[in-house]
Design a protein around this motif. Structure first.
Motif, PDB file in Angstrom:
ATOM      1  N   LYS A 218       0.772  -1.096  -0.099  1.00 18.52           N
ATOM      2  CA  LYS A 218      -0.031  -0.002   0.024  1.00 18.52           C
ATOM      3  C   LYS A 218       0.931   1.197   0.164  1.00 18.52           C
ATOM      4  O   LYS A 218       0.385   2.268  -0.483  1.00 18.52           O
ATOM      5  CB  LYS A 218      -1.000  -0.035   1.403  1.00 18.52           C
ATOM      6  CG  LYS A 218      -2.008  -0.751   1.097  1.00 18.52           C
ATOM      7  CD  LYS A 218      -2.991  -0.586   2.372  1.00 18.52           C
ATOM      8  CE  LYS A 218      -3.355  -1.909   2.889  1.00 18.52           C
ATOM      9  NZ  LYS A 218      -4.055  -1.533   4.556  1.00 18.52           N
ATOM     10  N   SER A 219       2.039   1.337   0.906  1.00 19.94           N
ATOM     11  CA  SER A 219       2.839   2.439   0.657  1.00 19.94           C
ATOM     12  C   SER A 219       3.889   2.503  -0.545  1.00 19.94           C
ATOM     13  O   SER A 219       4.650   3.728  -0.567  1.00 19.94           O
ATOM     14  CB  SER A 219       3.825   2.318   1.939  1.00 19.94           C
ATOM     15  OG  SER A 219       4.876   1.431   1.590  1.00 19.94           O
ATOM     16  N   LEU A 220       3.707   1.538  -1.356  1.00 15.93           N
ATOM     17  CA  LEU A 220       4.684   1.523  -2.229  1.00 15.93           C
ATOM     18  C   LEU A 220       4.377   2.451  -3.811  1.00 15.93           C
ATOM     19  O   LEU A 220       5.149   2.404  -4.593  1.00 15.93           O
ATOM     20  CB  LEU A 220       5.497   0.187  -2.811  1.00 15.93           C
ATOM     21  CG  LEU A 220       6.245  -0.476  -1.894  1.00 15.93           C
ATOM     22  CD1 LEU A 220       6.599  -1.852  -2.556  1.00 15.93           C
ATOM     23  CD2 LEU A 220       7.519   0.459  -2.035  1.00 15.93           C
ATOM     24  N   GLY A 221       3.120   2.503  -3.806  1.00 19.02           N
ATOM     25  CA  GLY A 221       2.619   3.099  -5.159  1.00 19.02           C
ATOM     26  C   GLY A 221       1.185   2.577  -5.515  1.00 19.02           C
ATOM     27  O   GLY A 221       0.273   2.654  -4.726  1.00 19.02           O
ATOM     28  N   PHE A 222       1.092   2.723  -6.829  1.00 17.32           N
ATOM     29  CA  PHE A 222      -0.587   2.794  -7.262  1.00 17.32           C
ATOM     30  C   PHE A 222      -0.706   0.976  -7.599  1.00 17.32           C
ATOM     31  O   PHE A 222       0.097   0.304  -8.489  1.00 17.32           O
ATOM     32  CB  PHE A 222      -0.497   3.118  -8.481  1.00 17.32           C
ATOM     33  CG  PHE A 222      -2.104   3.078  -9.147  1.00 17.32           C
ATOM     34  CD1 PHE A 222      -3.196   3.796  -8.641  1.00 17.32           C
ATOM     35  CD2 PHE A 222      -2.297   2.348 -10.403  1.00 17.32           C
ATOM     36  CE1 PHE A 222      -4.196   3.688  -9.323  1.00 17.32           C
ATOM     37  CE2 PHE A 222      -3.268   2.243 -11.031  1.00 17.32           C
ATOM     38  CZ  PHE A 222      -4.636   2.768 -10.542  1.00 17.32           C
ATOM     39  N   VAL A 223      -1.533   0.506  -6.735  1.00 17.51           N
ATOM     40  CA  VAL A 223      -1.968  -1.003  -6.895  1.00 17.51           C
ATOM     41  C   VAL A 223      -3.005  -1.373  -7.697  1.00 17.51           C
ATOM     42  O   VAL A 223      -4.039  -0.902  -7.560  1.00 17.51           O
ATOM     43  CB  VAL A 223      -2.013  -1.665  -5.610  1.00 17.51           C
ATOM     44  CG1 VAL A 223      -1.972  -3.134  -5.387  1.00 17.51           C
ATOM     45  CG2 VAL A 223      -0.902  -1.113  -4.447  1.00 17.51           C
ATOM     46  N   THR A 224      -2.822  -2.220  -8.829  1.00 13.81           N
ATOM     47  CA  THR A 224      -3.830  -2.578  -9.363  1.00 13.81           C
ATOM     48  C   THR A 224      -3.838  -4.295  -9.271  1.00 13.81           C
ATOM     49  O   THR A 224      -3.044  -4.811  -9.100  1.00 13.81           O
ATOM     50  CB  THR A 224      -3.579  -2.506 -11.040  1.00 13.81           C
ATOM     51  OG1 THR A 224      -3.325  -1.061 -11.420  1.00 13.81           O
ATOM     52  CG2 THR A 224      -4.550  -3.108 -11.945  1.00 13.81           C
ATOM     53  N   TRP A 225      -5.463  -4.340  -9.068  1.00 17.62           N
ATOM     54  CA  TRP A 225      -5.721  -5.808  -8.974  1.00 17.62           C
ATOM     55  C   TRP A 225      -6.205  -6.385 -10.294  1.00 17.62           C
ATOM     56  O   TRP A 225      -7.277  -6.018 -10.692  1.00 17.62           O
ATOM     57  CB  TRP A 225      -6.746  -6.017  -7.814  1.00 17.62           C
ATOM     58  CG  TRP A 225      -7.331  -7.319  -7.658  1.00 17.62           C
ATOM     59  CD1 TRP A 225      -6.979  -8.554  -8.196  1.00 17.62           C
ATOM     60  CD2 TRP A 225      -8.674  -7.501  -7.039  1.00 17.62           C
ATOM     61  NE1 TRP A 225      -7.885  -9.430  -7.595  1.00 17.62           N
ATOM     62  CE2 TRP A 225      -8.842  -9.040  -6.968  1.00 17.62           C
ATOM     63  CE3 TRP A 225      -9.909  -6.708  -6.421  1.00 17.62           C
ATOM     64  CZ2 TRP A 225     -10.234  -9.627  -6.466  1.00 17.62           C
ATOM     65  CZ3 TRP A 225     -10.963  -7.448  -5.711  1.00 17.62           C
ATOM     66  CH2 TRP A 225     -11.066  -8.705  -5.598  1.00 17.62           C
ATOM     67  N   LEU A 226      -5.517  -7.514 -10.885  1.00 14.76           N
ATOM     68  CA  LEU A 226      -6.100  -8.145 -12.010  1.00 14.76           C
ATOM     69  C   LEU A 226      -6.949  -9.213 -11.616  1.00 14.76           C
ATOM     70  O   LEU A 226      -6.433 -10.051 -10.988  1.00 14.76           O
ATOM     71  CB  LEU A 226      -4.548  -8.602 -12.698  1.00 14.76           C
ATOM     72  CG  LEU A 226      -3.791  -7.534 -13.441  1.00 14.76           C
ATOM     73  CD1 LEU A 226      -3.119  -8.064 -14.346  1.00 14.76           C
ATOM     74  CD2 LEU A 226      -4.405  -6.522 -14.148  1.00 14.76           C
ATOM     75  N   LYS A 227      -8.141  -9.217 -12.241  1.00 10.24           N
ATOM     76  CA  LYS A 227      -8.977 -10.304 -11.830  1.00 10.24           C
ATOM     77  C   LYS A 227      -9.418 -11.157 -13.083  1.00 10.24           C
ATOM     78  O   LYS A 227      -9.490 -10.812 -14.302  1.00 10.24           O
ATOM     79  CB  LYS A 227     -10.285  -9.677 -11.228  1.00 10.24           C
ATOM     80  CG  LYS A 227     -10.304  -8.652 -10.166  1.00 10.24           C
ATOM     81  CD  LYS A 227     -11.298  -7.837  -9.967  1.00 10.24           C
ATOM     82  CE  LYS A 227     -12.475  -8.536  -9.076  1.00 10.24           C
ATOM     83  NZ  LYS A 227     -13.378  -7.445  -8.759  1.00 10.24           N
ATOM     84  N   ALA A 228      -9.455 -12.542 -12.837  1.00 11.84           N
ATOM     85  CA  ALA A 228      -9.973 -13.317 -13.714  1.00 11.84           C
ATOM     86  C   ALA A 228     -10.988 -14.313 -13.177  1.00 11.84           C
ATOM     87  O   ALA A 228     -10.770 -14.528 -12.164  1.00 11.84           O
ATOM     88  CB  ALA A 228      -8.880 -14.047 -14.447  1.00 11.84           C
ATOM     89  N   SER A 229     -12.004 -14.897 -13.975  1.00 13.55           N
ATOM     90  CA  SER A 229     -13.008 -15.779 -13.343  1.00 13.55           C
ATOM     91  C   SER A 229     -12.297 -17.204 -13.181  1.00 13.55           C
ATOM     92  O   SER A 229     -11.033 -17.361 -13.578  1.00 13.55           O
ATOM     93  CB  SER A 229     -13.978 -16.148 -14.479  1.00 13.55           C
ATOM     94  OG  SER A 229     -13.629 -16.636 -15.410  1.00 13.55           O
ATOM     95  N   ALA A 230     -12.795 -17.984 -12.093  1.00 10.26           N
ATOM     96  CA  ALA A 230     -12.237 -19.369 -11.814  1.00 10.26           C
ATOM     97  C   ALA A 230     -12.002 -20.042 -12.876  1.00 10.26           C
ATOM     98  O   ALA A 230     -10.997 -20.761 -13.210  1.00 10.26           O
ATOM     99  CB  ALA A 230     -13.033 -19.968 -10.800  1.00 10.26           C
ATOM    100  N   GLU A 231     -13.013 -19.936 -13.958  1.00 16.88           N
ATOM    101  CA  GLU A 231     -13.283 -20.767 -15.058  1.00 16.88           C
ATOM    102  C   GLU A 231     -11.874 -20.586 -15.937  1.00 16.88           C
ATOM    103  O   GLU A 231     -11.062 -21.420 -16.455  1.00 16.88           O
ATOM    104  CB  GLU A 231     -14.315 -20.756 -15.908  1.00 16.88           C
ATOM    105  CG  GLU A 231     -15.572 -21.581 -15.367  1.00 16.88           C
ATOM    106  CD  GLU A 231     -16.077 -20.588 -13.902  1.00 16.88           C
ATOM    107  OE1 GLU A 231     -15.699 -19.296 -13.801  1.00 16.88           O
ATOM    108  OE2 GLU A 231     -16.864 -21.235 -13.203  1.00 16.88           O
TER     109      GLU A 231
END
Ligand code: S3P
Length: 194
Positions: free
Chosen positions: A101-114
């Motif tokens: 959180k302190s290191l910069g801009f965090v993006t969460w890449l999401k994909a379905s379980a399938e």
């Protein structure tokens, strides 16, 4: 959702195995000309072993120790802004989440379980998916970890129907807005425009 402001200009990718973190990180680093730090690669270099060998010799515990160390080392030694690709389990340790959180801009890449199963379900490089029923494991781990990815992320991208280039461009746009807002917040009331 992570609503914290950040003053370091790193772009960090988190998300489950097979969500495309390494490929997208490469593309973001290519487009922006930032250096890439791929934590799984750094772990392999530090240990001098592949990830499956680390797991088979020292279990998940040893792997998590390397993972936390490598993240700290990247944070402590960086000079210029980086694109940082993390492994899917980096968010399990609270201290890693705080550092991310302190290191910069965090993006969460999401994909379905399938989609995840299609991409990595039969790939022997992921020791956590080597059991009899990788699809159930994927579902369980995604459910357990999603709140942790959400906690650290400023931005989320559903990767199912997007190309690596499209995802990279979305991240770069959002990161620019995020960093510009932070600069404005820092300057607010301090720097008169003349
Ligand atoms: C892991 C994900 C892997 C690697 C290790 C553990 C996890 O990285 O760090 O096998 O716990 O989800 P990718 O997310 O790059 O596959």
């Amino acid at each position: 959702m992570n609503t914290s402001t950040t003053t370091t200009g790193n772009i960090i990718l988190v998300g489950f195995m097979g969500s495309g973190k390494s490929s997208v990180a490469k593309e973001v680093s290519r487009v922006l000309g930032f250096q890439l730090a791929d934590l799984d690669q750094l772990i392999k270099t530090k240990a001098g072993k592949s990830i499956p060998v680390i797991f088979s010799e020292g279990g998940e515990e040893l792997f998590r120790k390397y993972e936390a160390e490598v993240l700290k080392e990247v944070a402590e030694t960086q000079t210029d802004p980086l694109v940082i690709a993390t492994g899917g389990g980096i968010v399990l340790k609270e201290s890693n989440r705080e550092l991310l959180k302190s290191l910069g801009f965090v993006t969460w890449l999401k994909a379905s379980a399938e989609e995840t199963f299609k991409r990595v379900g039969e790939n022997s490089d992921r020791p956590l998916l080597n059991g009899d029923d990788p699809f159930t494991t994927i579902n369980t781990l995604i459910a357990e970890r999603s709140p942790l990815y959400q906690e650290v992320a400023h931005f989320e991208v559903d990767t199912n129907d997007l190309s690596v280039f499209e995802i990279a461009c979305g991240i770069i746009d959002s990161a620019s807005v995020h960093f510009a807002q932070n600069v404005n917040a820092d300057l607010d009331g301090k720097a008169p425009i003349s």
